[in-house]
Design an enzyme around this catalytic site. Structure first.
Site, PDB file in Angstrom:
ATOM      1  N   HIS A 159      39.208  11.406  46.569  1.00  0.00           N
ATOM      2  CA  HIS A 159      37.923  12.004  46.208  1.00  0.00           C
ATOM      3  C   HIS A 159      36.887  10.950  45.824  1.00  0.00           C
ATOM      4  CE1 HIS A 159      39.629  16.310  45.361  1.00  0.00           C
ATOM      5  NE2 HIS A 159      39.695  15.954  46.632  1.00  0.00           N
ATOM      6  N   ARG A 210      41.072  14.327  54.738  1.00  0.00           N
ATOM      7  CA  ARG A 210      41.392  15.658  54.208  1.00  0.00           C
ATOM      8  C   ARG A 210      42.184  16.477  55.235  1.00  0.00           C
ATOM      9  NH1 ARG A 210      38.190  20.773  53.593  1.00  0.00           N
ATOM     10  NH2 ARG A 210      39.018  21.849  51.753  1.00  0.00           N
TER      11      ARG A 210
END
Length: 312
Positions: free
Chosen positions: A184, A60
């Protein structure tokens, strides 16, 4: 004439971006710091082994770096981007990158950029959690400043059209967007980012929503920072379960489930859900493309001695 000038300017910007990417090479440190990649990998593997969530955090961190002024390690500078609403209190992994940077500096003084360390660390994080590997082009340099404007980062309540626009702005197509959303398959999200989906959306599995409501109450401000895994099936494994969850209306964020909701992306989601190999290949391709967003190369920027601050 004005339109011709505009077209010329767009072409020049595109050519400049292509030229910068062309200066990146997977063998960039082969002579100047041959142990760089092994050192980064060792640091990432140890960090993820100690805390599996760190793999998602480093991935991320790379995404949030590249989508704001390119992959230039600006997100690693103290303040500015780190304090922006999209990042404050949720970006993690700075200490891991700082430790790896210190180890790399010990063997190759001011040679390997923080931008490259973060890009390689993102790849190594995916591998550490069972995902695919890919060859990382290297040679990025570090920015000397950071911005507080993180408006280019897609929001968790984005529509498909908004996601497509955000990724297209970075020269990433719809397949790239769906593949990168598959990041994700690891990591967690805060209640404040999925509360509205739990209580106000209908395209969500009832039992799935109920299981999440205990730790994410309806009142705003209550449990805002409570965490839930983005992929409840295999939260610490980098696989294609994220997409099978979407088929069952078990996407945690609004921006996840919109990818499979009578949208133009439905078939891509089905493809990735049915073929782990198709997802892995598309993800690796998209990660290389994302890592090529507006890098600083040549004599641009600097090689920071410490990732959290510019050289004095």
């Amino acid at each position: 004439m004005a339109s011709a000038s505009c077209i010329s300017l767009v072409l020049l910007v595109a050519l400049a971006a292509t030229a910068a990417s062309a200066q990146l090479s997977s063998t960039f440190y082969d002579t100047s710091c041959p142990r760089a990649l092994a050192t980064i990998k060792s640091g990432v593997t140890a960090a993820v082994s100690s805390n599996p969530r760190m793999g998602a955090s480093l991935l991320r961190l790379h995404f949030h770096d590249c989508f704001v002024n390119g992959c230039d390690a600006s997100v690693l500078l103290s303040g500015n981007e780190q304090n922006a609403p999209a990042n404050a209190g949720s970006l993690l992994g700075f200490g891991v990158i700082d430790n790896i940077k210190a180890q790399v500096e010990a063997i190759c003084k001011q040679t390997v950029s923080c931008a490259d360390i973060l890009t390689v660390a993102a790849r190594d994080s995916v591998v550490a959690l069972g995902g695919p590997s890919w060859t990382v082009p290297l040679g990025r340099r570090d920015s000397t400043s950071a911005t507080g404007d993180t408006g280019d980062l897609p929001a968790p309540d984005s529509s498909v059209a908004q996601l497509q626009a955000a990724f297209s702005k970075k020269n990433l197509n719809t397949v790239d967007m769906v593949a990168l959303s598959g990041a994700h398959t690891i990591g967690q999200a805060q209640c404040l980012n999925f509360r509205d989906r739990l209580y106000n959306e209908t395209n969500i599995d009832t039992a799935f929503a109920t299981s999440l409501k205990a730790n994410c109450p309806r009142p705003t401000g209550s449990g805002d920072r409570s965490l839930a895994p983005l992929d409840t099936t295999t939260p610490n494994a980098f696989d294609n379960a994220y997409y099978t969850n979407l088929l069952s209306q078990k996407g945690l964020l609004h921006s996840d489930q919109v990818l499979f909701n009578n949208a133009a992306t439905d078939n891509t989601v089905r493809n990735f859900a049915s073929s782990a190999a198709a997802f892995s290949s598309a993800f690796a391709t998209a990660m290389v493309k994302m890592g090529n967003i507006e890098p600083l190369t040549g004599t641009q920027g600097q090689i920071r001695l410490s990732c959290s601050k510019v050289n004095s």
